[in-house]
Design a protein around this motif. Structure first.
Motif, PDB file in Angstrom:
ATOM      1  N   GLY A  54       0.615  -1.154   0.089  1.00 48.56           N
ATOM      2  CA  GLY A  54      -0.119   0.308   0.273  1.00 48.56           C
ATOM      3  C   GLY A  54       0.833   1.380  -0.291  1.00 48.56           C
ATOM      4  N   ARG A  55       0.435   2.076  -0.799  1.00 46.24           N
ATOM      5  CA  ARG A  55       1.805   3.415  -1.136  1.00 46.24           C
ATOM      6  C   ARG A  55       0.396   4.157  -0.960  1.00 46.24           C
ATOM      7  N   ALA A  56       1.212   5.544  -0.079  1.00 47.54           N
ATOM      8  CA  ALA A  56       0.109   6.108   0.948  1.00 47.54           C
ATOM      9  C   ALA A  56      -0.005   7.272   0.070  1.00 47.54           C
ATOM     10  N   GLY A  57      -0.192   7.792  -1.364  1.00 49.34           N
ATOM     11  CA  GLY A  57       0.345   9.077  -2.287  1.00 49.34           C
ATOM     12  C   GLY A  57      -0.163   8.224  -3.499  1.00 49.34           C
ATOM     13  N   VAL A  58       0.091   9.158  -4.362  1.00 48.74           N
ATOM     14  CA  VAL A  58      -0.211   8.519  -5.536  1.00 48.74           C
ATOM     15  C   VAL A  58       1.020   7.763  -7.358  1.00 48.74           C
ATOM     16  N   GLY A  59       1.950   9.242  -6.528  1.00 46.85           N
ATOM     17  CA  GLY A  59       3.011   8.658  -7.646  1.00 46.85           C
ATOM     18  C   GLY A  59       3.930   7.288  -7.002  1.00 46.85           C
ATOM     19  N   VAL A  60       4.249   6.207  -7.663  1.00 48.66           N
ATOM     20  CA  VAL A  60       4.600   4.392  -7.946  1.00 48.66           C
ATOM     21  C   VAL A  60       5.913   5.109  -8.453  1.00 48.66           C
ATOM     22  N   ASN A  61       6.296   6.004  -8.829  1.00 51.21           N
ATOM     23  CA  ASN A  61       7.759   5.161  -9.305  1.00 51.21           C
ATOM     24  C   ASN A  61       9.402   4.905  -8.453  1.00 51.21           C
ATOM     25  N   THR A  62       8.710   4.403  -7.442  1.00 49.29           N
ATOM     26  CA  THR A  62       9.751   4.594  -6.049  1.00 49.29           C
ATOM     27  C   THR A  62       9.244   2.512  -6.326  1.00 49.29           C
ATOM     28  N   ILE A  63       7.895   2.408  -6.916  1.00 48.28           N
ATOM     29  CA  ILE A  63       8.092   0.939  -6.670  1.00 48.28           C
ATOM     30  C   ILE A  63       8.308   0.472  -8.060  1.00 48.28           C
ATOM     31  N   PRO A  64       8.669  -0.676  -7.448  1.00 46.34           N
ATOM     32  CA  PRO A  64       8.844  -2.082  -9.282  1.00 46.34           C
ATOM     33  C   PRO A  64       6.892  -2.651  -9.697  1.00 46.34           C
ATOM     34  N   TYR A  65       6.449  -1.998  -9.204  1.00 52.01           N
ATOM     35  CA  TYR A  65       5.106  -2.881  -9.316  1.00 52.01           C
ATOM     36  C   TYR A  65       4.750  -4.094 -10.582  1.00 52.01           C
ATOM     37  N   GLU A  66       5.089  -3.638 -11.528  1.00 47.61           N
ATOM     38  CA  GLU A  66       5.290  -4.672 -13.089  1.00 47.61           C
ATOM     39  C   GLU A  66       5.887  -5.723 -12.712  1.00 47.61           C
ATOM     40  N   ARG A  67       7.078  -5.708 -11.900  1.00 51.87           N
ATOM     41  CA  ARG A  67       7.926  -6.867 -11.624  1.00 51.87           C
ATOM     42  C   ARG A  67       7.164  -7.492 -10.571  1.00 51.87           C
ATOM     43  N   PHE A  68       6.432  -6.930  -9.346  1.00 51.72           N
ATOM     44  CA  PHE A  68       6.004  -7.226  -8.444  1.00 51.72           C
ATOM     45  C   PHE A  68       4.285  -7.479  -8.499  1.00 51.72           C
ATOM     46  N   ALA A  69       4.151  -7.632  -9.857  1.00 52.64           N
ATOM     47  CA  ALA A  69       2.637  -7.637 -10.462  1.00 52.64           C
ATOM     48  C   ALA A  69       2.551  -9.931 -10.896  1.00 52.64           C
ATOM     49  N   HIS A  70       4.056  -9.608 -11.571  1.00 56.49           N
ATOM     50  CA  HIS A  70       4.608 -11.029 -11.883  1.00 56.49           C
ATOM     51  C   HIS A  70       4.497 -11.580 -11.174  1.00 56.49           C
ATOM     52  N   GLU A  71       4.842 -11.405  -9.519  1.00 55.70           N
ATOM     53  CA  GLU A  71       4.616 -12.380  -8.172  1.00 55.70           C
ATOM     54  C   GLU A  71       3.740 -12.602  -7.324  1.00 55.70           C
ATOM     55  N   GLY A  72       2.204 -12.118  -8.326  1.00 60.89           N
ATOM     56  CA  GLY A  72       1.549 -11.751  -7.725  1.00 60.89           C
ATOM     57  C   GLY A  72       0.851 -11.072  -6.219  1.00 60.89           C
ATOM     58  N   VAL A  73       1.763 -10.269  -6.739  1.00 58.97           N
ATOM     59  CA  VAL A  73       1.386  -8.730  -5.702  1.00 58.97           C
ATOM     60  C   VAL A  73       1.028  -7.145  -6.247  1.00 58.97           C
ATOM     61  N   VAL A  74       0.076  -7.714  -5.564  1.00 58.89           N
ATOM     62  CA  VAL A  74      -0.949  -6.198  -6.028  1.00 58.89           C
ATOM     63  C   VAL A  74      -0.583  -4.523  -5.553  1.00 58.89           C
ATOM     64  N   VAL A  75      -0.616  -3.828  -5.746  1.00 56.79           N
ATOM     65  CA  VAL A  75       0.037  -2.785  -5.513  1.00 56.79           C
ATOM     66  C   VAL A  75      -0.482  -2.075  -5.518  1.00 56.79           C
ATOM     67  N   PHE A  76      -1.196  -1.088  -4.569  1.00 58.14           N
ATOM     68  CA  PHE A  76      -2.471   0.386  -4.076  1.00 58.14           C
ATOM     69  C   PHE A  76      -1.248   1.611  -4.540  1.00 58.14           C
ATOM     70  N   ASN A  77      -2.094   2.309  -4.430  1.00 65.07           N
ATOM     71  CA  ASN A  77      -2.501   3.867  -4.381  1.00 65.07           C
ATOM     72  C   ASN A  77      -3.316   4.601  -3.689  1.00 65.07           C
ATOM     73  N   THR A  78      -3.519   5.906  -3.351  1.00 65.81           N
ATOM     74  CA  THR A  78      -4.161   6.704  -3.385  1.00 65.81           C
ATOM     75  C   THR A  78      -4.921   7.859  -3.882  1.00 65.81           C
ATOM     76  N   PRO A  79      -4.877   7.649  -4.916  1.00 61.15           N
ATOM     77  CA  PRO A  79      -5.426   8.613  -6.325  1.00 61.15           C
ATOM     78  C   PRO A  79      -6.015  10.163  -5.442  1.00 61.15           C
ATOM     79  N   GLY A  80      -6.050  10.767  -5.650  1.00 56.68           N
ATOM     80  CA  GLY A  80      -6.758  12.223  -5.202  1.00 56.68           C
ATOM     81  C   GLY A  80      -7.175  12.353  -3.924  1.00 56.68           C
ATOM     82  N   ALA A  81      -6.046  11.372  -2.589  1.00 54.85           N
ATOM     83  CA  ALA A  81      -6.276  11.835  -1.256  1.00 54.85           C
ATOM     84  C   ALA A  81      -5.637  13.079  -0.921  1.00 54.85           C
ATOM     85  N   ASN A  82      -4.866  13.681  -1.838  1.00 54.64           N
ATOM     86  CA  ASN A  82      -4.013  14.827  -1.281  1.00 54.64           C
ATOM     87  C   ASN A  82      -4.466  15.873  -2.973  1.00 54.64           C
TER      88      ASN A  82
END
Length: 388
Positions: A54-82
């Motif tokens: 869970g990313r408390a923020g919008v930008g996810v450039n600090t997270i290799p989310y595409e690699r994690f996706a293929h490991e079955g890991v769901v990456v969340f962010n918080t659009p609109g919260a800030n």
């Protein structure tokens, strides 16, 4: 008991949502989910136990989310919260740029020991006279949660607003004032606008979107505001535009050795979404997203998996399956359930590019060997059993 790890601290209001009867705080090596703000984790090797970030923020450039996706890991962010925080800073930036409030404040401070300060102020304050926002043309590039709020606020301030967003959602489009002029080409926006503000994510398509060619088409003396992502603007190009007077002021929230030494810049230390209110809102939103995924398997606001909401668990067990988006997957899943004599009480499936996610509620309890059978299907990345 679910295990949660914090890479960055979150507010107590947010973390209290992880109740002690269901959750315990641990380290990343054994965690089921990780909560993060802005730390870079590209070199992190996740434990097999991790199913969500869970990313408390919008930008996810600090997270290799595409690699994690293929490991079955769901990456969340918080659009609109800030969004509101960035909107307010954008409006403040436009005022700072054309009123030279910072310069005038420093000028007054320089006379703090002058007994004639009152007379001096009245005699020389004219050099700090600036311009009002009312009646000026503002170009908003990106009309999502933040850009839409900026456009609306600018209209309320009497500005003539031009918007560019070829991927705007129906929801955001309906939320815009009718007076916002939709432009289909950036060139039109560049040609007429006195202010240009950027509110779009950093992708391969938006990297260096604002470049030397862009500046050659802009109105001379434009104010450029970048509170989105640093690499959307080419540093060398904006430096040249500042030196040539094409850009009168460049406001950015992303300091680096080059930008801080450029003339006519107002550089802030990545404060756009950093208010106490927005940090708390982001943290609460991230915690709720992760909780919903861990407890019920629902996905909302993921950057690497499709949204998939099956509500509360309706059967005796819920199976949540992360898998590749390839033919015959559902048939293989339901075939296994059929052989065990299980009735499906709810089925929700959605896909996103080459990945998919499926939720099954069954009226029969499931043995561990059924989970293993599902995991052996080619293309399955992760299977979770969830109970009421």
């Amino acid at each position: 008991m679910y295990k949660i790890a914090y890479i960055n601290p979150l507010t107590k209001v947010a973390t209290s949502l992880f109740t002690e009867d269901q959750y315990e705080v641990t380290d990343v090596t054994v965690a089921d989910a990780i909560l993060i703000r802005s730390t870079k984790i590209h070199d992190m090797k996740l434990s097999p136990s991790v199913v969500a970030i869970g990313r408390a923020g919008v930008g996810v450039n600090t997270i290799p989310y595409e690699r994690f996706a293929h490991e079955g890991v769901v990456v969340f962010n918080t659009p609109g919260a800030n969004s509101n925080a960035v909107k307010e800073m954008t409006i403040a930036g436009m005022i700072l740029a054309k009123r030279d409030l910072l310069g005038s404040i420093e000028w007054v401070k320089s006379m703090k020991d002058d007994p004639d300060i009152v007379e001096m102020v009245e005699k020389k304050k004219a050099k700090y006279a600036g311009y009002e926002l009312q009646g000026k043309k503002l170009g908003v590039i990106g009309l999502g949660s933040i850009g839409g709020l900026v456009a609306t606020e600018a209209v309320n301030l009497g500005m003539d607003v031009y918007g560019y967003d070829p991927f705007i959602s129906v929801e955001h489009a309906w939320g815009l004032p009718k007076t916002v002029k939709n432009v289909n080409k950036l060139d039109r926006l560049f040609e007429v606008c006195d202010y240009i503000t950027l509110h779009l994510p950093l992708t391969e398509d938006t990297k260096y979107l604002i470049n030397e060619e862009s500046f050659s088409k802009m109105k001379k003396g434009v104010i450029l505001i970048n509170y989105a992502r640093d690499a959307i603007v080419n540093d060398q190009a904006v430096k040249k535009a500042l030196e040539e007077g094409i850009v009168a002021k460049y406001l950015t929230d992303f300091p680096n050795p080059e930008v801080v030494n450029m003339p006519n810049t107002i550089v802030t230390p990545h404060l756009g979404g950093s208010t106490l209110e927005s940090e708390e809102t982001c943290a609460i939103m991230a915690v709720k997203e992760v909780k919903d995924y861990l407890e019920r398997g629902n996905i909302r606001n993921s950057v690497n998996y499709p949204d998939c909401n099956a509500g509360s668990i309706s059967g005796k067990v819920r199976l949540a399956i992360n898998h590749r988006n390839i033919p015959n997957m559902l048939a293989q899943f339901t075939g296994i359930f059929g052989k065990m004599g299980a009735n499906i009480t709810k089925l929700v499936n959605n896909s996103r590019n080459d990945l998919a996610y499926t939720i099954f509620d069954l009226d029969t309890t499931v043995e561990e060997d059924i989970k293993k059978k599902l995991e052996r299907i080619e293309g399955v990345l992760r299977v979770r059993l969830l109970y009421k």
